[in-house]
Scaffold this motif. Structure first.
Motif, short mmCIF file in Angstrom:
data_model
loop_
_atom_site.label_atom_id
_atom_site.label_comp_id
_atom_site.label_asym_id
_atom_site.label_seq_id
_atom_site.Cartn_x
_atom_site.Cartn_y
_atom_site.Cartn_z
N ILE A 15 -9.39 -9.66 -8.96
CA ILE A 15 -8.26 -8.76 -8.75
C ILE A 15 -8.12 -8.37 -7.28
CG2 ILE A 15 -9.51 -6.61 -9.18
CD1 ILE A 15 -6.98 -5.72 -10.76
N TRP A 16 -9.22 -8.41 -6.54
CA TRP A 16 -9.17 -8.03 -5.12
C TRP A 16 -8.37 -9.02 -4.29
CZ3 TRP A 16 -9.82 -3.29 -5.01
CH2 TRP A 16 -10.73 -2.66 -5.84
N SER A 21 -6.52 -5.64 2.05
CA SER A 21 -5.79 -5.49 3.31
C SER A 21 -5.93 -6.71 4.20
CB SER A 21 -6.26 -4.25 4.06
OG SER A 21 -7.63 -4.39 4.39
N THR A 22 -6.50 -7.79 3.68
CA THR A 22 -6.73 -8.98 4.49
C THR A 22 -5.58 -9.98 4.38
OG1 THR A 22 -9.08 -8.72 4.09
CG2 THR A 22 -8.38 -10.81 4.96
N GLY A 26 -2.15 -9.43 -0.63
CA GLY A 26 -2.89 -8.20 -0.89
C GLY A 26 -2.19 -6.97 -0.37
N ARG A 27 -1.66 -7.06 0.84
CA ARG A 27 -0.92 -5.92 1.41
C ARG A 27 0.35 -5.65 0.60
NH1 ARG A 27 -2.79 -8.33 6.28
NH2 ARG A 27 -0.88 -9.51 6.49
N ALA A 28 1.03 -6.70 0.18
CA ALA A 28 2.25 -6.52 -0.62
C ALA A 28 1.90 -5.89 -1.97
CB ALA A 28 2.95 -7.86 -0.81
N GLY A 29 0.81 -6.34 -2.58
CA GLY A 29 0.39 -5.78 -3.86
C GLY A 29 0.04 -4.31 -3.74
N ALA A 30 -0.66 -3.94 -2.69
CA ALA A 30 -1.02 -2.54 -2.49
C ALA A 30 0.23 -1.69 -2.26
CB ALA A 30 -1.97 -2.41 -1.30
N ALA A 31 1.20 -2.22 -1.53
CA ALA A 31 2.45 -1.48 -1.31
C ALA A 31 3.21 -1.31 -2.62
CB ALA A 31 3.31 -2.21 -0.28
N LYS A 32 3.23 -2.33 -3.44
CA LYS A 32 3.94 -2.24 -4.73
C LYS A 32 3.29 -1.20 -5.64
CE LYS A 32 5.45 -7.02 -4.56
NZ LYS A 32 5.24 -8.37 -5.10
#
Length: 56
Positions: A15-16, A21-22, A26-32
């Motif tokens: 899932i990571w 943030s790498t 991953g950045r898009a997923g965290a923003a969503k």
């Protein structure tokens, strides 16, 4: 921040891979996730019943 993912991104599994943030994904997923949580909080506080005044 365009361009290929860094070499250490190939070692990320599970899932990571989607919430880090790498990588760009991953950045898009965290923003969503952040936007979805804010939206759910807004909906919850907008639609919850109002407190009734206490009667004596």
């Amino acid at each position: 921040m365009a361009g290929p993912d860094p070499p250490e991104a190939a070692n990320i599994k599970g899932i990571w891979k989607y919430y880090n943030s790498t990588t760009e994904a991953g950045r898009a997923g965290a923003a969503k996730i952040t936007l979805a949580a804010m939206g759910l909080a807004l909906i919850y506080f907008t639609m919850k019943p109002k407190a009734k005044p206490a009667t004596k």
